[in-house]
Enzyme design. Structure first.
Site, PDB file in Angstrom:
ATOM      1  N   GLU A  60       0.827  -1.213   0.000  1.00  0.00           N
ATOM      2  CA  GLU A  60       0.000   0.000   0.000  1.00  0.00           C
ATOM      3  C   GLU A  60       0.859   1.260   0.000  1.00  0.00           C
ATOM      4  O   GLU A  60       0.560   2.220   0.706  1.00  0.00           O
ATOM      5  CB  GLU A  60      -0.986   0.001   1.182  1.00  0.00           C
ATOM      6  CG  GLU A  60      -2.401  -0.312   0.725  1.00  0.00           C
ATOM      7  CD  GLU A  60      -3.482   0.016   1.732  1.00  0.00           C
ATOM      8  OE1 GLU A  60      -4.096  -0.933   2.224  1.00  0.00           O
ATOM      9  OE2 GLU A  60      -3.744   1.207   2.005  1.00  0.00           O
ATOM     10  N   TYR A  99      -6.725   4.551  -8.570  1.00  0.00           N
ATOM     11  CA  TYR A  99      -6.226   3.930  -7.342  1.00  0.00           C
ATOM     12  C   TYR A  99      -5.116   2.939  -7.668  1.00  0.00           C
ATOM     13  O   TYR A  99      -5.356   1.898  -8.280  1.00  0.00           O
ATOM     14  CB  TYR A  99      -7.331   3.215  -6.547  1.00  0.00           C
ATOM     15  CG  TYR A  99      -6.776   2.724  -5.227  1.00  0.00           C
ATOM     16  CD1 TYR A  99      -6.756   3.556  -4.105  1.00  0.00           C
ATOM     17  CD2 TYR A  99      -6.190   1.459  -5.132  1.00  0.00           C
ATOM     18  CE1 TYR A  99      -6.181   3.133  -2.907  1.00  0.00           C
ATOM     19  CE2 TYR A  99      -5.609   1.025  -3.939  1.00  0.00           C
ATOM     20  CZ  TYR A  99      -5.614   1.869  -2.841  1.00  0.00           C
ATOM     21  OH  TYR A  99      -5.032   1.445  -1.673  1.00  0.00           O
ATOM     22  N   GLU A 101      -1.165   1.189  -6.237  1.00  0.00           N
ATOM     23  CA  GLU A 101      -0.235   0.941  -5.140  1.00  0.00           C
ATOM     24  C   GLU A 101       1.055   0.361  -5.705  1.00  0.00           C
ATOM     25  O   GLU A 101       1.043  -0.233  -6.779  1.00  0.00           O
ATOM     26  CB  GLU A 101      -0.802  -0.117  -4.175  1.00  0.00           C
ATOM     27  CG  GLU A 101      -2.066   0.273  -3.471  1.00  0.00           C
ATOM     28  CD  GLU A 101      -2.582  -0.865  -2.582  1.00  0.00           C
ATOM     29  OE1 GLU A 101      -1.869  -1.858  -2.368  1.00  0.00           O
ATOM     30  OE2 GLU A 101      -3.721  -0.743  -2.114  1.00  0.00           O
ATOM     31  N   HIS A 156      -0.877  -8.212  -2.149  1.00  0.00           N
ATOM     32  CA  HIS A 156      -1.902  -7.499  -1.394  1.00  0.00           C
ATOM     33  C   HIS A 156      -3.189  -7.688  -2.178  1.00  0.00           C
ATOM     34  O   HIS A 156      -3.363  -7.091  -3.241  1.00  0.00           O
ATOM     35  CB  HIS A 156      -1.541  -6.007  -1.265  1.00  0.00           C
ATOM     36  CG  HIS A 156      -2.605  -5.226  -0.553  1.00  0.00           C
ATOM     37  ND1 HIS A 156      -2.814  -3.883  -0.743  1.00  0.00           N
ATOM     38  CD2 HIS A 156      -3.546  -5.623   0.351  1.00  0.00           C
ATOM     39  CE1 HIS A 156      -3.824  -3.480   0.008  1.00  0.00           C
ATOM     40  NE2 HIS A 156      -4.280  -4.511   0.686  1.00  0.00           N
ATOM     41  N   ASP A 190      -0.488  -8.909   2.713  1.00  0.00           N
ATOM     42  CA  ASP A 190      -1.851  -8.773   3.206  1.00  0.00           C
ATOM     43  C   ASP A 190      -2.777  -9.509   2.238  1.00  0.00           C
ATOM     44  O   ASP A 190      -3.199  -8.950   1.235  1.00  0.00           O
ATOM     45  CB  ASP A 190      -2.209  -7.274   3.290  1.00  0.00           C
ATOM     46  CG  ASP A 190      -3.649  -7.062   3.716  1.00  0.00           C
ATOM     47  OD1 ASP A 190      -4.328  -8.044   4.081  1.00  0.00           O
ATOM     48  OD2 ASP A 190      -4.095  -5.894   3.667  1.00  0.00           O
ATOM     49  N   ASP A 235      -2.843 -10.844   7.284  1.00  0.00           N
ATOM     50  CA  ASP A 235      -1.496 -10.874   6.706  1.00  0.00           C
ATOM     51  C   ASP A 235      -0.872 -12.247   6.947  1.00  0.00           C
ATOM     52  O   ASP A 235      -0.934 -12.771   8.056  1.00  0.00           O
ATOM     53  CB  ASP A 235      -0.646  -9.768   7.342  1.00  0.00           C
ATOM     54  CG  ASP A 235      -1.267  -8.399   7.136  1.00  0.00           C
ATOM     55  OD1 ASP A 235      -0.804  -7.671   6.260  1.00  0.00           O
ATOM     56  OD2 ASP A 235      -2.261  -8.079   7.843  1.00  0.00           O
ATOM     57  N   HIS A 275      -2.524  -2.227  10.244  1.00  0.00           N
ATOM     58  CA  HIS A 275      -2.017  -3.608  10.266  1.00  0.00           C
ATOM     59  C   HIS A 275      -0.749  -3.703  11.109  1.00  0.00           C
ATOM     60  O   HIS A 275       0.024  -2.745  11.186  1.00  0.00           O
ATOM     61  CB  HIS A 275      -1.626  -4.063   8.848  1.00  0.00           C
ATOM     62  CG  HIS A 275      -2.785  -4.336   7.952  1.00  0.00           C
ATOM     63  ND1 HIS A 275      -3.173  -5.592   7.588  1.00  0.00           N
ATOM     64  CD2 HIS A 275      -3.642  -3.490   7.334  1.00  0.00           C
ATOM     65  CE1 HIS A 275      -4.216  -5.529   6.788  1.00  0.00           C
ATOM     66  NE2 HIS A 275      -4.533  -4.260   6.613  1.00  0.00           N
TER      67      HIS A 275
END
Ligand SMILES: *[C@@H]1O[C@H](CO)[C@@H](O)[C@H](O)[C@H]1NC(C)=O
Length: 308
Positions: A60, A99, A101, A156, A190, A235, A275
């Protein structure tokens, strides 16, 4: 009969001190970018967390201004001049341009050599574009570990597609095996593998779960979430069991509760992330043997003659 010299020999092998270990971490830093990088308290905690690891996968990372990761690296390399770090980052990944990452691997230069890297493609024939964020895979050489070299596959998942994405990691395993001729593969990140996103009844459909070749190191009872009100093992770390059987330090896989470790309130910890990182340790190998080879031969020969 083992002679005292034999024990001296063992001590020599161990370098005269407990075998040092190698820590692998995976941390979802929840939207890591400019605003976190400008918060000194947050950065201090992040540096403390990452500096415990020989290699740390950050997820992220949403560093649109491209400042946050370099700032973290500067702070990290100032923190302990004995341990210098480098990083390697994926492209910005996501289904939409609004969006995205990045996966970032931060690694200690004294213990990790990055041998190769590979961005898993967006679509392979018959693959149906399984991932929101395709794994950015690294092949590492870690000379001080018993396993010596291995592959890290980060992931992720998108919560609502978690089951399908975790299942597709098996296809990544086959691809890595074909490409690099190795099964020494560790999956980490994650996965959203709990609390409604990976239903118990669906688990047998997940090949990374049903296939006995893989070992899930972070258990369902673990809590990788910071909030007191949640208890989920989102995770995870998963390894190809046979390849890692003698490489792992037993019982070392766990979430790292940085809040209690550094005496932070829930509120303070949540400024860093929602997290906890997860981590596992690798056994140290006999890197000493290579560099002390002539001495070793002399010791073995002497031990042999003194014991007969
Ligand atoms: C879930 O996966 C499908 C493709 O298999 C994709 O079209 C969809 O956008 C994904 N959902 C999310 C929320 O990313």
């Amino acid at each position: 009969m083992p002679t005292p010299l034999f024990f001296l020999f063992l001590l020599y092998l161990s370098g005269g001190r407990p075998a040092s270990v190698f820590k692998i971490c995976a941390f979802n830093v929840q939207s890591f970018g400019d605003s976190k990088a400008r918060n000194n308290e947050v950065m201090r905690t992040l540096v403390q967390i990452v500096s415990r690891c020989d290699i740390c996968l950050l997820q992220e990372v949403r560093d649109t201004k491209k400042n946050a990761v370099p700032l973290l690296m500067t702070a990290l390399n100032r923190y302990n001049s004995q341990n210098q770090y480098r990083y390697v980052a994926s492209e910005r990944l996501g289904r939409t341009s609004s969006y995205q990452e990045q996966y970032v691997f931060v690694y200690r230069t004294s213990s990790v050599i990055l041998a190769d890297q590979y961005q898993y493609p967006d679509t392979l024939p018959g693959d149906m574009d399984a991932f929101s964020r395709e794994p950015f895979i690294v092949h590492l050489y870690a000379p001080r570990t018993a396993i010596k070299e291995f592959v890290l596959v980060p992931q992720h998942t998108t919560p609502t597609n978690a089951t399908k994405e975790i299942d597709a990691l098996y296809d990544v395993f086959l691809d890595v095996k074909r490409k690099w001729k190795t099964e020494k593969v560790m999956f980490l990140g994650d996965f959203n593998a709990d609390c409604g996103y990976l239903a118990k009844k669906n688990r047998q459909k997940v090949r990374l779960y049903s296939n006995q070749a893989f070992l899930w190191l972070i258990g369902d009872k673990d809590d990788t979430t910071v909030r007191d009100s949640t208890h989920c093992a989102y995770d995870r770390i998963v390894v190809h069991e046979e390849s890692f059987a003698r490489a792992l330090v037993p019982q070392s896989a766990k979430p790292f509760n940085f809040a209690s470790e550094y005496g932070l309130t829930e509120e303070q910890a949540l400024l860093v992330s929602d997290h906890y990182p997860v981590e596992v340790e690798l056994r140290a190998g006999s890197a000493q043997i290579g560099s002390h080879y002539p001495h070793l031969i002399i010791l073995i020969v002497t031990a042999f003659f003194t014991s007969t």
